[in-house]
Every structure is written in C-alpha cells, then in structure tokens.
Write a protein that holds these residues in place. Structure first.
Motif, PDB file in Angstrom:
ATOM      1  N   LEU A 153       0.841  -1.201   0.000  1.00 52.61           N
ATOM      2  CA  LEU A 153       0.000   0.000   0.000  1.00 52.61           C
ATOM      3  C   LEU A 153       0.876   1.252   0.000  1.00 52.61           C
ATOM      4  O   LEU A 153       0.622   2.205  -0.750  1.00 52.61           O
ATOM      5  CB  LEU A 153      -0.927   0.002   1.215  1.00 52.61           C
ATOM      6  CG  LEU A 153      -1.797   1.249   1.387  1.00 52.61           C
ATOM      7  CD1 LEU A 153      -2.753   1.420   0.209  1.00 52.61           C
ATOM      8  CD2 LEU A 153      -2.581   1.193   2.691  1.00 52.61           C
ATOM      9  N   ILE A 154       1.905   1.256   0.818  1.00 49.74           N
ATOM     10  CA  ILE A 154       2.802   2.411   0.883  1.00 49.74           C
ATOM     11  C   ILE A 154       3.458   2.660  -0.473  1.00 49.74           C
ATOM     12  O   ILE A 154       3.659   3.818  -0.881  1.00 49.74           O
ATOM     13  CB  ILE A 154       3.862   2.190   1.986  1.00 49.74           C
ATOM     14  CG1 ILE A 154       3.197   2.209   3.367  1.00 49.74           C
ATOM     15  CG2 ILE A 154       4.967   3.242   1.917  1.00 49.74           C
ATOM     16  CD1 ILE A 154       4.089   1.747   4.495  1.00 49.74           C
ATOM     17  N   ALA A 155       3.774   1.593  -1.192  1.00 53.14           N
ATOM     18  CA  ALA A 155       4.433   1.723  -2.497  1.00 53.14           C
ATOM     19  C   ALA A 155       3.455   2.010  -3.628  1.00 53.14           C
ATOM     20  O   ALA A 155       3.881   2.251  -4.764  1.00 53.14           O
ATOM     21  CB  ALA A 155       5.215   0.443  -2.805  1.00 53.14           C
ATOM     22  N   SER A 156       2.162   2.003  -3.350  1.00 56.87           N
ATOM     23  CA  SER A 156       1.138   2.162  -4.377  1.00 56.87           C
ATOM     24  C   SER A 156       0.779   3.640  -4.561  1.00 56.87           C
ATOM     25  O   SER A 156       1.223   4.499  -3.795  1.00 56.87           O
ATOM     26  CB  SER A 156      -0.124   1.384  -3.964  1.00 56.87           C
ATOM     27  OG  SER A 156      -0.865   2.111  -2.986  1.00 56.87           O
ATOM     28  N   PRO A 157      -0.070   3.946  -5.553  1.00 57.84           N
ATOM     29  CA  PRO A 157      -0.500   5.338  -5.746  1.00 57.84           C
ATOM     30  C   PRO A 157      -1.504   5.829  -4.699  1.00 57.84           C
ATOM     31  O   PRO A 157      -1.827   7.021  -4.684  1.00 57.84           O
ATOM     32  CB  PRO A 157      -1.160   5.307  -7.131  1.00 57.84           C
ATOM     33  CG  PRO A 157      -0.772   4.024  -7.763  1.00 57.84           C
ATOM     34  CD  PRO A 157      -0.539   3.071  -6.643  1.00 57.84           C
ATOM     35  N   TYR A 158      -2.016   4.936  -3.850  1.00 58.62           N
ATOM     36  CA  TYR A 158      -3.053   5.324  -2.900  1.00 58.62           C
ATOM     37  C   TYR A 158      -2.419   6.077  -1.717  1.00 58.62           C
ATOM     38  O   TYR A 158      -1.529   5.547  -1.052  1.00 58.62           O
ATOM     39  CB  TYR A 158      -3.812   4.094  -2.407  1.00 58.62           C
ATOM     40  CG  TYR A 158      -4.533   3.369  -3.517  1.00 58.62           C
ATOM     41  CD1 TYR A 158      -5.831   3.708  -3.883  1.00 58.62           C
ATOM     42  CD2 TYR A 158      -3.891   2.344  -4.232  1.00 58.62           C
ATOM     43  CE1 TYR A 158      -6.475   3.053  -4.927  1.00 58.62           C
ATOM     44  CE2 TYR A 158      -4.532   1.689  -5.273  1.00 58.62           C
ATOM     45  CZ  TYR A 158      -5.826   2.049  -5.613  1.00 58.62           C
ATOM     46  OH  TYR A 158      -6.460   1.406  -6.654  1.00 58.62           O
TER      47      TYR A 158
END
Length: 268
Positions: A48-53
C-alpha cells in the motif's frame, strides 16, 4: 517521518478510520461510506505504501510497527501504536497480522488510456466473491496482466478482504469498470483486442491451446463463480475457449481458471 502515537483507549478519535471493521453497515472501506482503502499485515501494508493510494495512518502493535520503520520513514502520517486488546476493541476483532494501514482512494483509471497501452487484459462478468476477486488480481500480477476490466455484478476490488487475499497486488494492477455491457466487448474488439471467452458451456469450445492467447492483443473474458458467463457475453466474444479437464470435472474456480489462462497468454 511518521509520527508515532501511543493509543491506550479504544475510543481515541485518532483511530476512527480503523473502527468497526467487522460491522457491515459501518465499515470504513465501503464505497458508499467513507470509501477508505485498508491494508492488513506487514507485506500488504508495504505494498500500500508503495502504491498510488495516499496513506492516511497506520495502527498496529509495537512489533509490527517497528518492522515497518524503514518503509514509513518518509511518510508524514500518524502511526498509532496500541496493545493487542486495545486494537481489538477498535477494529472489532483480534487481528493476527498485527498492523493496519488506511489510505484514500484515487480517481478511477481512464478506461481508454488503459486499453490503448495494454496487450493482455482480463475482463470479468459477475465475479462477486471478494476472495475470488482478490485471488484473481494476485494471479494477474503474477503473470503480468496489464489490467482488469470489471463488468456487471463484480464486487469492489478495494474491499478489505479482496486486498488481503490478493496480498496487496490489487493495489498495483490497474482496473476499471465497463459502463456498457456487453457493448464494451465490441468496443474492445474495435480497439484491436481479440476477446476470448473462457467457458465450458458451449457445445464445441476450442481448447485453450488452440485459442492462441499468446498471439497479439487479447482480452480474456471470465464469468461468475456459479453460472459462469452469460450467453450475451459469450456471443460478443470472438471465440469461446475451454480448459481441457479429466472426466467427471466440469469446471474450475474462476481464479484458478484465470491463472491457467494468464499463463497461456504468455505470462511471466
């Protein structure tokens, strides 16, 4: 840098984003509610941290928060630290994975832009089970599928259970909803995709090997867990293909079928 905050009371308003995850009417990941993205477990939180969110906050026991120290070092968000009992009272159950993160949703992916740059797409009709959907996204990530298109009856890929079962890979595989059904299958064909319907139902489907999924641009059409694809969807495809199976077995779980098709399409 993340701000570490000790939480000793379950009614602390700072952790409201994590509250009542077991309550279907109040759960914060409902699209009609607060629409938050919720990741659980160290590996999924890291994705999640590495995602666009955009991450809003974390909540976890000290050991799990410490495991994420390097990943959250550049995040300017609160990292709430609680003991297991306080955390259980906040979320509504004991969380074995020990850590959660919440994020805001991003704007929907532009359907035309996704299609213009993709070579292999998965197209789903009626996949309503969140665990099957999560497994399917994990398979899509594993085999390099460029995107997932959601037709009618599909559940929300950003539901907490789907994210968990996908091991966070739903956060990296682009997806978009198809507004017109089955008309959008004809649109995909117009865009240069060969639409292959995966189904055991037709009288004489070609085999997966004969379907040539590895050739050119292909959209693999998969249906619901029970009845499978509708006749309208099969009729809008270029070809219907089946997976050869031993006698006495008439079908596979949709996520399993997807994995076989994705690999046949030249997956990693």
């Amino acid at each position: 840098m993340a701000r570490f905050i000790e939480v000793t009371q379950a009614d602390d308003p700072g952790v409201d984003d994590f509250r009542d995850l077991s309550n279907a009417d109040r759960r914060p990941d409902r699209p009609g509610g607060r629409g938050l993205v919720i990741a659980e477990g160290v590996a999924v939180v890291e994705r999640l941290i590495a995602s666009p969110y955009p991450v809003r906050a974390l909540l976890g026991v000290r050991r799990r928060i410490d495991q994420l120290a390097e990943s959250i070092d550049d995040l300017d968000v609160p990292a709430y630290v609680a003991d297991p009992d306080v955390m259980a009272r906040v979320v509504g159950f004991h969380l074995n994975r020990g850590v959660l993160a919440v994020a805001d949703r991003t704007p929907p992916v532009d359907l035309a832009r996704m299609a213009s740059s993709a070579r292999r797409l998965a197209v789903l009709e009626g996949v309503g089970d969140h665990e099957n959907l999560g497994s399917l996204f994990r398979n899509a990530a594993a085999f390099g599928i460029d995107g997932v298109l959601l037709g009618p009856g599909c559940s929300d890929p950003l539901y907490r259970r789907s994210i968990r079962v996908s091991m966070g890979h739903v956060l990296r595989v682009p997806f978009a909803r198809l507004p017109e059904w089955p008309g959008d299958l004809k649109w995909l064909r117009h865009e240069g995709f060969r639409v292959v319907a995966l189904t055991p139902r037709t009288a004489s489907p070609v085999s997966l090997r004969e379907a040539g999924l590895e050739r050119g641009r292909v959209a693999m059409l998969l249906g619901s867990e029970g009845p499978g694809l509708t006749e309208e969807a099969i009729g809008a495809a270029d070809v219907a293909a089946g997976i050869p199976m031993a006698d006495g077995v008439d079908s596979l779980n949709v996520a399993t079928s997807a994995a076989i098709a994705f690999h046949a399409a030249g997956g990693c």
